[in-house]
Design a protein around this motif. Structure first.
Motif, PDB file in Angstrom:
ATOM      1  N   SER A 181      38.277 -43.625 -74.277  1.00  0.00           N
ATOM      2  CA  SER A 181      39.561 -42.922 -74.411  1.00  0.00           C
ATOM      3  C   SER A 181      40.644 -43.621 -73.603  1.00  0.00           C
ATOM      4  O   SER A 181      41.791 -43.166 -73.565  1.00  0.00           O
ATOM      5  N   GLY A 182      40.265 -44.655 -72.882  1.00  0.00           N
ATOM      6  CA  GLY A 182      41.265 -45.383 -72.109  1.00  0.00           C
ATOM      7  C   GLY A 182      41.775 -44.615 -70.900  1.00  0.00           C
ATOM      8  O   GLY A 182      42.967 -44.671 -70.569  1.00  0.00           O
ATOM      9  N   GLY A 183      40.904 -43.888 -70.237  1.00  0.00           N
ATOM     10  CA  GLY A 183      41.287 -43.249 -68.967  1.00  0.00           C
ATOM     11  C   GLY A 183      42.170 -42.034 -69.112  1.00  0.00           C
ATOM     12  O   GLY A 183      43.204 -41.921 -68.451  1.00  0.00           O
ATOM     13  N   THR A 184      41.815 -41.120 -70.009  1.00  0.00           N
ATOM     14  CA  THR A 184      42.638 -39.911 -70.182  1.00  0.00           C
ATOM     15  C   THR A 184      41.845 -38.644 -69.857  1.00  0.00           C
ATOM     16  O   THR A 184      42.077 -37.583 -70.425  1.00  0.00           O
ATOM     17  N   LEU A 185      40.907 -38.757 -68.925  1.00  0.00           N
ATOM     18  CA  LEU A 185      40.146 -37.578 -68.502  1.00  0.00           C
ATOM     19  C   LEU A 185      41.071 -36.626 -67.733  1.00  0.00           C
ATOM     20  O   LEU A 185      42.127 -37.041 -67.228  1.00  0.00           O
ATOM     21  N   LEU A 186      40.630 -35.363 -67.601  1.00  0.00           N
ATOM     22  CA  LEU A 186      41.437 -34.369 -66.880  1.00  0.00           C
ATOM     23  C   LEU A 186      41.138 -34.414 -65.373  1.00  0.00           C
ATOM     24  O   LEU A 186      41.157 -33.397 -64.690  1.00  0.00           O
ATOM     25  N   THR A 187      40.839 -35.586 -64.855  1.00  0.00           N
ATOM     26  CA  THR A 187      40.641 -35.777 -63.409  1.00  0.00           C
ATOM     27  C   THR A 187      41.954 -36.293 -62.828  1.00  0.00           C
ATOM     28  O   THR A 187      42.865 -36.651 -63.590  1.00  0.00           O
ATOM     29  N   SER A 188      42.046 -36.385 -61.483  1.00  0.00           N
ATOM     30  CA  SER A 188      43.355 -36.778 -60.950  1.00  0.00           C
ATOM     31  C   SER A 188      43.755 -38.195 -61.336  1.00  0.00           C
ATOM     32  O   SER A 188      44.932 -38.462 -61.568  1.00  0.00           O
ATOM     33  N   SER A 189      42.793 -39.112 -61.471  1.00  0.00           N
ATOM     34  CA  SER A 189      43.171 -40.478 -61.852  1.00  0.00           C
ATOM     35  C   SER A 189      43.053 -40.719 -63.360  1.00  0.00           C
ATOM     36  O   SER A 189      43.420 -41.779 -63.851  1.00  0.00           O
ATOM     37  N   THR A 211      33.068 -27.618 -61.736  1.00  0.00           N
ATOM     38  CA  THR A 211      32.473 -27.261 -63.029  1.00  0.00           C
ATOM     39  C   THR A 211      33.578 -26.764 -63.944  1.00  0.00           C
ATOM     40  O   THR A 211      34.066 -25.634 -63.795  1.00  0.00           O
ATOM     41  N   LYS A 212      34.050 -27.608 -64.840  1.00  0.00           N
ATOM     42  CA  LYS A 212      35.182 -27.253 -65.710  1.00  0.00           C
ATOM     43  C   LYS A 212      35.307 -28.266 -66.843  1.00  0.00           C
ATOM     44  O   LYS A 212      34.497 -29.182 -66.955  1.00  0.00           O
ATOM     45  N   GLU A 213      36.383 -28.106 -67.604  1.00  0.00           N
ATOM     46  CA  GLU A 213      36.636 -29.015 -68.724  1.00  0.00           C
ATOM     47  C   GLU A 213      37.146 -30.340 -68.154  1.00  0.00           C
ATOM     48  O   GLU A 213      38.057 -30.348 -67.336  1.00  0.00           O
ATOM     49  N   VAL A 214      36.564 -31.436 -68.607  1.00  0.00           N
ATOM     50  CA  VAL A 214      36.966 -32.745 -68.087  1.00  0.00           C
ATOM     51  C   VAL A 214      37.721 -33.553 -69.150  1.00  0.00           C
ATOM     52  O   VAL A 214      38.357 -34.568 -68.855  1.00  0.00           O
ATOM     53  N   TYR A 215      37.666 -33.070 -70.369  1.00  0.00           N
ATOM     54  CA  TYR A 215      38.359 -33.655 -71.522  1.00  0.00           C
ATOM     55  C   TYR A 215      38.327 -32.538 -72.556  1.00  0.00           C
ATOM     56  O   TYR A 215      37.394 -31.734 -72.540  1.00  0.00           O
ATOM     57  N   PRO A 216      39.324 -32.410 -73.437  1.00  0.00           N
ATOM     58  CA  PRO A 216      39.284 -31.284 -74.360  1.00  0.00           C
ATOM     59  C   PRO A 216      37.916 -31.114 -75.051  1.00  0.00           C
ATOM     60  O   PRO A 216      37.408 -32.045 -75.668  1.00  0.00           O
ATOM     61  N   MET A 241      23.483 -26.069 -58.275  1.00  0.00           N
ATOM     62  CA  MET A 241      23.141 -26.485 -59.643  1.00  0.00           C
ATOM     63  C   MET A 241      23.045 -25.270 -60.567  1.00  0.00           C
ATOM     64  O   MET A 241      23.547 -25.276 -61.687  1.00  0.00           O
ATOM     65  N   LEU A 242      22.373 -24.221 -60.059  1.00  0.00           N
ATOM     66  CA  LEU A 242      22.169 -23.026 -60.891  1.00  0.00           C
ATOM     67  C   LEU A 242      23.490 -22.277 -61.080  1.00  0.00           C
ATOM     68  O   LEU A 242      23.829 -21.853 -62.198  1.00  0.00           O
ATOM     69  N   ILE A 243      24.250 -22.141 -60.005  1.00  0.00           N
ATOM     70  CA  ILE A 243      25.524 -21.415 -60.098  1.00  0.00           C
ATOM     71  C   ILE A 243      26.479 -22.170 -61.034  1.00  0.00           C
ATOM     72  O   ILE A 243      27.196 -21.577 -61.839  1.00  0.00           O
ATOM     73  N   SER A 244      26.453 -23.496 -60.938  1.00  0.00           N
ATOM     74  CA  SER A 244      27.296 -24.325 -61.802  1.00  0.00           C
ATOM     75  C   SER A 244      26.918 -24.156 -63.276  1.00  0.00           C
ATOM     76  O   SER A 244      27.785 -24.026 -64.150  1.00  0.00           O
TER      77      SER A 244
END
Ligand code: 48F
Length: 256
Positions: A181-189, A211-216, A241-244
């Motif tokens: 995707s050329g670096g379009t993750l929902l992370t800070s960088s 623990t969340k969405e990292v890309y649509p 791990m379990l809670i996540s």
């Protein structure tokens, strides 16, 4: 008399029916470690058609190995309710530190998840994703033996409304998306932030926060969450791990 061809038909017929039932599903999970199994249990229990692909022969990821091959795991107070949910027995070692047999924990997670309706296919590797208009819409799989033998055999696609990367430390599915995707993750960088050195206390909190969405339509849980968003590793403590796993399931159920 036992008819061997009936055994053959029973295996092929029931396996293929199961596999066909998840060519289009609600959720695909990559990886049968503790977080993936826990997520699969809650998703299936809530009526979502959920399939889990695991590269290896055995299930449980890093769980059966315990700490340095001593088959014990530790769970902190926050994770204790999940040990109860999965009927995993434990003893209190010191206040707030519960120790369980890692083989029993793996078996209980697996059994509960399958009985809740999670379809698990081992020996299958997710090697690519389906992306349509900047959204993940499924995965591309192949037999792990094909990957191991480095044979040139084309894979096939499985479609789902959501995909969970539960592949642990390497966060393999996220890395595929990052690369393509050329670096379009929902992370800070916009890229994989990378796992940091061991710090159990911080890591256990962060793995749940991350623990969340990292890309649509692509979610991370377990150690893949800290690898993707940047957080330390935690070693053989497994409450996070379990809670996540439970948290990622709840996020997807809410979206439904
Ligand atoms: O590593 P793993 O157990 O993931 P997790 O649920 O748990 C991490 C802990 O075990 C431990 C830790 C915490 O206390 O730090 O390491 O985050 O399980 C990941 C599973 O994913 C499979 C892999 O074989 C393992 O069983 N896997 C990895 N890549 C793929 C995959 C892939 N591309 N396709 C299918 N399965």
């Amino acid at each position: 008399m036992i008819e061997e061809t009936t055994i053959t038909k029973a295996i092929i017929d029931t396996y293929i029916k199961d596999l066909l039932a998840c060519v289009e599903s609600d959720v695909i999970i990559g990886g049968a470690g503790p977080s993936g199994l826990c997520a699969g249990y809650y998703l299936a229990k809530n009526g979502l058609n959920t399939v889990l692909f695991e590269r290896g022969l055995k299930l449980g990821g890093g769980m059966p190995g315990g700490g340095i091959m001593f088959n014990r795991i530790v769970v902190q107070e926050e994770g204790r309710a999940l040990l109860d949910e999965f009927d995993i027995r434990y003893q209190q070692y010191e206040p707030g530190y519960y120790v369980a047999n890692s083989l029993e924990a793996t078996a209980c997670l697996t059994s509960k998840a399958i009985k809740a309706g999670l379809r698990i296919f081992n020996l299958i590797t997710i090697e690519d994703v389906m992306v349509r208009e900047n959204r993940v819409e499924g995965v591309v799989i192949n037999w792990s033996s094909v990957e191991m033998a480095k044979m040139h055999i084309d894979p096939v696609s499985f479609k789902s409304r959501s995909v969970i990367d539960a592949t642990g430390h390497p966060c393999e599915i996220v890395r595929i998306v990052e690369r393509k995707s050329g670096g379009t993750l929902l992370t800070s960088s916009g890229r994989v932030e990378g796992e940091k050195s061991m710090w159990a206390d911080v890591a256990e909190r962060m793995t749940v926060e991350n623990t969340k969405e990292v890309y649509p339509n692509l979610y991370v849980c377990g150690m893949a969450a800290n690898a993707a968003f940047g957080g330390p590793r935690m070693g053989p403590i497994f409450g996070g791990m379990l809670i996540s796993g439970k948290k990622v399931a709840e996020s997807i159920i809410k979206k439904k």
